[in-house]
Motif scaffolding. Structure first.
Motif, mmCIF file in Angstrom:
data_model
loop_
_atom_site.group_PDB
_atom_site.id
_atom_site.type_symbol
_atom_site.label_atom_id
_atom_site.label_comp_id
_atom_site.label_asym_id
_atom_site.label_seq_id
_atom_site.Cartn_x
_atom_site.Cartn_y
_atom_site.Cartn_z
ATOM 1 N N UNK A 15 0.853 -1.190 0.000
ATOM 2 C CA UNK A 15 0.000 0.000 0.000
ATOM 3 C C UNK A 15 0.888 1.239 0.000
ATOM 4 N N UNK A 16 1.094 1.799 -1.174
ATOM 5 C CA UNK A 16 1.973 2.956 -1.284
ATOM 6 C C UNK A 16 1.212 4.245 -0.976
ATOM 7 N N UNK A 17 1.977 5.283 -0.683
ATOM 8 C CA UNK A 17 1.388 6.607 -0.469
ATOM 9 C C UNK A 17 0.657 7.071 -1.724
ATOM 10 N N UNK A 18 1.206 6.736 -2.889
ATOM 11 C CA UNK A 18 0.586 7.134 -4.150
ATOM 12 C C UNK A 18 -0.786 6.488 -4.324
ATOM 13 N N UNK A 19 -0.906 5.210 -3.977
ATOM 14 C CA UNK A 19 -2.206 4.535 -4.075
ATOM 15 C C UNK A 19 -3.222 5.166 -3.133
ATOM 16 N N UNK A 20 -2.779 5.529 -1.948
ATOM 17 C CA UNK A 20 -3.665 6.172 -0.979
ATOM 18 C C UNK A 20 -4.154 7.507 -1.527
ATOM 19 N N UNK A 21 -3.246 8.283 -2.097
ATOM 20 C CA UNK A 21 -3.602 9.591 -2.632
ATOM 21 C C UNK A 21 -4.607 9.461 -3.776
ATOM 22 N N UNK A 22 -4.381 8.514 -4.682
ATOM 23 C CA UNK A 22 -5.302 8.328 -5.801
ATOM 24 C C UNK A 22 -6.696 7.922 -5.316
ATOM 25 N N UNK A 23 -6.734 7.040 -4.340
ATOM 26 C CA UNK A 23 -8.025 6.621 -3.795
ATOM 27 C C UNK A 23 -8.718 7.774 -3.082
ATOM 28 N N UNK A 69 -0.986 16.804 -5.064
ATOM 29 C CA UNK A 69 -0.931 15.938 -6.245
ATOM 30 C C UNK A 69 -1.695 16.568 -7.407
ATOM 31 N N UNK A 70 -2.871 17.113 -7.123
ATOM 32 C CA UNK A 70 -3.673 17.745 -8.175
ATOM 33 C C UNK A 70 -2.984 19.008 -8.691
#
Length: 226
Positions: A15-23, A69-70
């Motif tokens: 569970x990466x930080x990137x996956x958390x951010x996208x979700x 991120x956005x």
């Protein structure tokens, strides 16, 4: 031999930080800021809340991260447009930010709630670079850059909030503006002369065009000071 269940440590590694951010971005777009909870995010990621806390300390940290991120993507896309002049680059960035906040209404709120944090600093840096290229004296670069950033975030955020309210209430834009224009026309002519004269503009105005006109006015003021 029975298969072993994945250990919590392995789940956290996957569970990466990137996956958390996208979700989180998806959750914010569909449910708004009130719908973003660690429980809802854990459900969306099919994991436990503890695995998320391993990467993100708290909700404010999460909001700042997803906002950044956005904004980072928005600035990258605007920079890739190949604007020929600082003036054109500022307009391109401003329009990209306006459209990003329109598409993700929570971004405007997240920016105002995180002054001095990375997404706000990222935007300030990109605008500040163009302000320098415009030849603005060093003594006024801070004020000029902040004026542009505050205008983008403030007007873009208000536009997104208005649109979101209209969607929630089932309000049709043209009918609403026509009704408001009629209300303005009914005001006392002596007390509200200017407002009455703007009723036609209210009825037919374009939010995006008005926003860019404001950017142009600020940039024109910069040129006048030179």
């Amino acid at each position: 031999m029975p298969r072993k269940n994945p250990s919590p440590d392995k789940r956290e590694d996957a569970l990466s930080r990137e996956r958390i951010i996208e979700a989180a971005i998806t959750l914010l777009d569909t449910s708004g800021e009130s719908g973003l909870t660690f429980r809802a995010l854990a459900d969306a990621l099919a994991t436990g809340a503890g695995a998320i806390y391993w990467h993100i300390a708290h909700k404010n940290d999460l909001l700042t991260a997803v906002c950044d991120a956005v904004i980072a993507r928005t600035l990258q896309a605007a920079g890739g447009a190949g604007a020929a002049t600082p003036h054109a680059t500022v307009r391109a960035i401003a329009l990209a930010v306006f459209e990003a906040i329109d598409a993700h209404p929570w971004v405007g709120s997240a920016l105002t709630q995180a002054p001095g944090q990375l997404p706000h600093v990222r935007l300030l840096e990109h605008i500040g670079q163009q302000v320098r290229q415009l030849g603005v004296p060093e003594a006024t670069q801070w004020v000029v850059a902040c004026t542009l950033v505050n205008y983008m975030v403030g007007v873009g955020g208000q536009n997104a909030a208005n649109a979101q309210f209209a969607r929630q209430e089932g309000i049709e834009r043209d009918g609403f503006l026509a009704s408001m224009a009629n209300t303005w026309l009914a005001l006392d002519a002596d007390e509200f002369g200017f407002t009455r004269s703007m009723a036609t503009c209210l009825r037919t105005h374009d939010d995006r065009a008005d926003f860019l006109t404001g950017i142009d006015l600020i940039l024109r003021g910069i040129a006048t000071e030179d």
